[in-house]
Design a protein around this motif. Sequence first.
Motif, PDB file in Angstrom:
ATOM      1  N   TYR A 151       0.830  -1.281  -0.138  1.00 12.96           N
ATOM      2  CA  TYR A 151       0.172  -0.030   0.108  1.00 12.96           C
ATOM      3  C   TYR A 151       0.740   1.239  -0.056  1.00 12.96           C
ATOM      4  CZ  TYR A 151      -3.356   3.662   1.378  1.00 12.96           C
ATOM      5  OH  TYR A 151      -3.984   4.817   1.405  1.00 12.96           O
ATOM      6  N   ARG A 156      -1.886   3.437  -5.821  1.00 13.91           N
ATOM      7  CA  ARG A 156      -2.764   3.480  -5.030  1.00 13.91           C
ATOM      8  C   ARG A 156      -3.738   2.287  -5.388  1.00 13.91           C
ATOM      9  NH1 ARG A 156      -8.377   4.760  -5.438  1.00 13.91           N
ATOM     10  NH2 ARG A 156      -7.888   5.553  -7.464  1.00 13.91           N
ATOM     11  N   GLY A 158      -7.294  -0.444  -4.915  1.00 12.71           N
ATOM     12  CA  GLY A 158      -8.584  -0.667  -4.366  1.00 12.71           C
ATOM     13  C   GLY A 158      -8.352  -1.812  -3.514  1.00 12.71           C
ATOM     14  N   GLU A 161      -7.668  -4.915  -5.081  1.00 15.25           N
ATOM     15  CA  GLU A 161      -6.181  -4.939  -5.623  1.00 15.25           C
ATOM     16  C   GLU A 161      -5.353  -5.259  -4.331  1.00 15.25           C
ATOM     17  OE1 GLU A 161      -2.618  -4.851  -7.552  1.00 15.25           O
ATOM     18  OE2 GLU A 161      -4.601  -5.384  -8.137  1.00 15.25           O
ATOM     19  N   MET A 463     -12.688   3.336   4.726  1.00 16.90           N
ATOM     20  CA  MET A 463     -12.726   3.648   3.301  1.00 16.90           C
ATOM     21  C   MET A 463     -11.749   4.740   2.908  1.00 16.90           C
ATOM     22  SD  MET A 463     -13.960   1.394   1.044  1.00 16.90           S
ATOM     23  CE  MET A 463     -14.013   2.119  -0.527  1.00 16.90           C
ATOM     24  N   PHE A 466      -8.650   4.551   0.753  1.00 12.87           N
ATOM     25  CA  PHE A 466      -8.849   4.222  -0.931  1.00 12.87           C
ATOM     26  C   PHE A 466      -9.721   5.529  -1.363  1.00 12.87           C
ATOM     27  CE2 PHE A 466      -9.245   0.230   1.588  1.00 12.87           C
ATOM     28  CZ  PHE A 466      -8.203  -0.379   1.274  1.00 12.87           C
ATOM     29  N   SER A 467      -9.905   6.489  -0.787  1.00 12.59           N
ATOM     30  CA  SER A 467     -10.630   7.670  -1.232  1.00 12.59           C
ATOM     31  C   SER A 467      -9.582   8.797  -1.995  1.00 12.59           C
ATOM     32  CB  SER A 467     -11.407   8.278  -0.499  1.00 12.59           C
ATOM     33  OG  SER A 467     -12.489   7.322  -0.047  1.00 12.59           O
TER      34      SER A 467
END
Length: 527
Positions: A151, A156, A158, A161, A463, A466-467
Amino acid sequence: MENASKTQPRRSRRVIVIGAGMGGLSSAIALAGAGHEVMVLEKEAAPGGKMRHVAVGDARIDGGPTVFTMKWVFDRLLAPLGIALESRVSLTPAGTLARHAWQDGSRLDLFADIDRSAAAIEAFSDARNAEGYSRFCADSAAIHDTLRDTYMAAQRPGMIELTRRIGPLSIGKMLALRPFQTLWGALGGYFPDARLRQLFGRYATYCGSSPFSSPATLMLVAHVEQAGVWIVTGGMHTLARAFATIAAEQGAVFRYGTKVARIETDGEGITGVILADGERIEAGSVIFNGDISALAGGLLGDAGPSAGVRAVRPRDRSLSAVTWCAEVDASALPLAHHTVMFGDDYRGEFEMIFKDGQTPRRPTVYVCAQDRSSDGDLSALAARRGRERLLVLTNAPANGDTTDYEPERTAACLSETMAQMARCGFPLDFSSATRMATAPDGFNRLFPGSGGALYGMASHGWMASFSRSGSRTAIPGLYLAGGSVHPGAGVPMACLSGQLAAASLEADHALTRRSRPMVTSGGMSMA
């Protein structure tokens, strides 16, 4: 057959980097070192971005990040150039990570040595909390190790992934990241002592967030410090200047005091930038190292709204701060290089900031004593001068685009801050101190579009990570770097973002070269 010059318009090979913060500097180093023509445009008079020096009298005081961690990130950037970081800046490992104080008179130092910290926690609290600390260290290290290469140091992902990258047994490892539990909730399983939950909950603020709303995944921040903290001689701004020098040595050109008014595009991608004075500079690629909300909000022209990135909503902004850079006689105070003084209503403090949009009463106070060693020894020069350089900081809401802090609000914050320091046993007389204050409105002016948010988007909810935008945008040739994009806030993360932006640009250029049609000497396509 078609004439290739019509189907493949020639674009400038120049890469423009907007902003000389750590993300922009690392991009410039990576790309210039790989042979690209790089120009860095910075609106301020010096590099660094948030790693700025504030002039207070004849002193220069770090007015932004003060903690240097994740040294491997910087080593990885410089290694291809054959440059050792230690050859450019002087680093001293910190034996004492930080000193912590509470209103009940208790104090606790944490150390680079985990066993030494555990012994200190046992003396401060009891054996049960010391055992919890040992488990906390092991679990935070496991989270860090799972996410470092999948990460933080990777483009980046999701959720799907990231699961793929983690690999075999990924479901168990994903659950071990504790994405659905708050950091504050997780800390209760390690520390029955509420003071220790405060201490380790504070690591959420390294990402500009509340421990009551952030996922327990942020435990990894604790491991980052446990893995090593260094003090940079001359301060963090010295690191920025060293990196600017390295980029220039590789061929990058810097223009300071140069504000970009607009990013130019055509139907195919980037064509250049227009400066505030009207000058046009041609470029085939741009790396934007600024707050994502400035770009998305159209502060650099129509390219931003067309880039497929979204501004951070005011309610989703990270913390801002009220800071004072000062020269003052603090020799009687038992400060370490890093000292934290906690308020008595931690949950209320974050509710006031994030829910009410107010600076907190009885705030937690952070002080960086920049003329002291990690354990608090005052430098001989500061002792002779009779005053030392301090950065004093309290958290604040990121409402600098809607709220005026000068001078009444800042004065009220100072009064609360000094009172809180005194309650924790660190009385400081600021009445005659030479000082410079910066509040959320000041940070918004320094970093347009941010509202004063110092960390982009708050890491609230599972989340949030991931944003954030990745390094690529919807406009070919436009890339993103900095603390408001992946992998997040903080000096090492910004450095990683710059490396990721440079890697994306390199990969896209390579793809373009491979897909370009073969051309004869007469300019006709052979494809």
